[in-house]
Design an enzyme around this catalytic site. Structure first.
Site, PDB file in Angstrom:
ATOM      1  N   HIS A 114       0.851  -1.199   0.000  1.00 28.69           N
ATOM      2  CA  HIS A 114       0.000   0.000   0.000  1.00 28.69           C
ATOM      3  C   HIS A 114       0.883   1.244   0.000  1.00 28.69           C
ATOM      4  O   HIS A 114       1.361   1.696   1.038  1.00 28.69           O
ATOM      5  CB  HIS A 114      -0.916  -0.010   1.240  1.00 28.69           C
ATOM      6  CG  HIS A 114      -2.004   1.015   1.188  1.00 28.69           C
ATOM      7  ND1 HIS A 114      -3.337   0.680   1.295  1.00 28.69           N
ATOM      8  CD2 HIS A 114      -1.978   2.358   1.048  1.00 28.69           C
ATOM      9  CE1 HIS A 114      -4.073   1.769   1.220  1.00 28.69           C
ATOM     10  NE2 HIS A 114      -3.254   2.812   1.072  1.00 28.69           N
ATOM     11  N   GLU A 163     -10.617   2.995   7.155  1.00 34.47           N
ATOM     12  CA  GLU A 163      -9.594   3.939   7.601  1.00 34.47           C
ATOM     13  C   GLU A 163     -10.235   5.021   8.453  1.00 34.47           C
ATOM     14  O   GLU A 163      -9.755   5.328   9.532  1.00 34.47           O
ATOM     15  CB  GLU A 163      -8.901   4.570   6.394  1.00 34.47           C
ATOM     16  CG  GLU A 163      -7.826   5.579   6.773  1.00 34.47           C
ATOM     17  CD  GLU A 163      -7.206   6.249   5.556  1.00 34.47           C
ATOM     18  OE1 GLU A 163      -6.177   6.909   5.730  1.00 34.47           O
ATOM     19  OE2 GLU A 163      -7.759   6.116   4.446  1.00 34.47           O
ATOM     20  N   ASP A 200       1.875   3.997   2.804  1.00 31.98           N
ATOM     21  CA  ASP A 200       0.804   4.870   2.324  1.00 31.98           C
ATOM     22  C   ASP A 200       1.370   6.007   1.470  1.00 31.98           C
ATOM     23  O   ASP A 200       1.365   5.934   0.255  1.00 31.98           O
ATOM     24  CB  ASP A 200      -0.037   5.408   3.475  1.00 31.98           C
ATOM     25  CG  ASP A 200      -1.436   5.817   3.033  1.00 31.98           C
ATOM     26  OD1 ASP A 200      -1.795   5.540   1.876  1.00 31.98           O
ATOM     27  OD2 ASP A 200      -2.174   6.394   3.839  1.00 31.98           O
TER      28      ASP A 200
END
Length: 381
Positions: A23, A215, A304
């Site tokens: 990710h 999230e 991220d």
């Protein structure tokens, strides 16, 4: 629950350890110096700073500010300089190089092709430029003594209406560098069910996809991603903790959704530093990844947005080692989890685990044992 076989690794050992990243956003990982140079090339004059060090600090402070508009502004700047073939090629190549130098041996990098069309590129031209950049980055990494394999995830924006088009694009470039599909953007008000046609198409084509879920919006977002859309993985998924109860005596009880996620071995793409920035956790020590690891969820560690979070895979693991006392055995556990969950064929995943990841950790552990033996004997000769 950490292993006692090896001690907590030092930063240099963490950097050298083979790592797998699932990710990571391409437009969230640019080098500050590259942003400045690309801005000059295209005449983009809206950057808040024109010195690399100061610009890097600005991005991190903006992401830490707690202001959503300021956070979103950071991506406006990076996307603004990623609107030509040459820029996309450069950013992708540098991404692969940077990850390889940090010990990442396999990465899936996501980006939204629809966000790179402002200067006339087609969706196909965007994908081909990025794919070429990743291949060049792999070559450069190999030339410098590192190895990495990079796959692309094509992302559709939740608030837009191009998900099916991007899913079809991902399928066309399957086996040509694109390994799957993703949707991203604000969860609240934009549930994944708005894009059911894209997910149904991908399932008919036996293609892979992950969904940003859990999230910020919580359990309903996770449930919809899994039960309505059929996601293979959960982008973040950190709010699954809301379905886990801990009694005063320490007894842990999983709700039905949490049990389903664990029983089905659904991978969670955890991004600790990013989660702190968005308020999903108050500290590394309080991050749900600690409990989820103890309960043997299929948790993975990710970055991220490396630029906005001022992070890398090594830094993420350093934070977790400091918070939970994780060892090389724990790092290997997270890394194997991630490799098992990658969107490449099974035999290729198995080869990476057996030929790259396990030998890499075995070498680091052997070094530690040698040092321990030498220290006990009083000599390193």
């Amino acid at each position: 629950m950490t292993s006692q076989t090896t001690p907590a690794p030092a930063p240099e050992q963490i950097r050298r350890a083979p790592k797998v990243l699932l990710h990571d956003h391409l437009d969230g990982g640019l080098r500050p110096g590259t942003i400045i140079e690309l801005a000059q090339e295209v005449g983009y004059e809206a950057l808040p700073e024109t010195e690399a060090d100061k610009l890097g600090i600005w991005f991190r402070e903006a992401a830490d500010s707690g202001s959503l508009p300021r956070y979103l502004e950071t991506f406006a700047h990076t996307c603004a300089v990623m609107q030509t073939k040459d820029a996309l090629f450069r950013v992708a190549a540098e991404c692969a190089q940077d990850l390889a130098e940090d010990g990442v041996v396999y990465a899936e990098i996501r980006y939204a092709p629809e966000q790179h069309l402002e200067r006339g590129l087609t969706l196909e031209e965007v994908v081909e430029a990025v794919n070429s950049g990743f291949r060049e980055g792999e070559r450069r990494a190999k030339a410098s003594g590192h190895r990495i394999r990079v796959g692309a995830l094509l992302t559709a924006m939740r608030h837009a209406a191009r998900a099916l088009e991007i899913a079809e694009l991902a399928n066309r470039y399957r086996d040509l560098g694109v390994v799957g599909f993703d949707i991203a953007g604000a969860e609240a008000g934009f549930p994944p069910t708005r894009h059911l046609d894209a997910f149904e198409y991908l399932k008919r084509e036996n293609n892979h996809f992950t969904i940003h879920a859990g999230e910020a919006f919580g359990l309903p977002s996770i449930w919809q991603a899994l039960q309505w859309c059929g996601a293979d993985r959960l982008g973040h998924g950190v709010r699954i903790i809301d379905d886990i109860q801990i009694a005063d005596d320490g007894t842990v009880k999983l709700g039905r959704l949490a049990s389903y996620v664990r029983d089905k071995r659904i991978p969670l793409e955890m991004c600790p530093t990013s989660n702190l920035q968005t308020g999903a956790a108050s500290s590394y020590a309080d991050h749900p990844i600690g409990l989820l690891r103890r309960l043997h969820f299929r948790t993975t560690v990710n970055t991220d947005n490396r630029l906005m979070s001022g992070t890398s895979m090594s830094r993420e693991f350093e934070h977790l080692v400091g918070a939970f006392g994780y060892t090389l055995d724990d790092m290997q556990w997270f890394t194997v989890n991630a490799m098992k969950s990658a969107f490449i064929p099974f035999d290729e995943r198995l080869a990476m685990i057996n030929d790259v990841i396990k030998p890499g950790y075995a070498e680091l552990k052997s070094e530690w044992l040698f040092q321990q033996t030498a220290s006990t004997s009083g000599s390193v000769d």
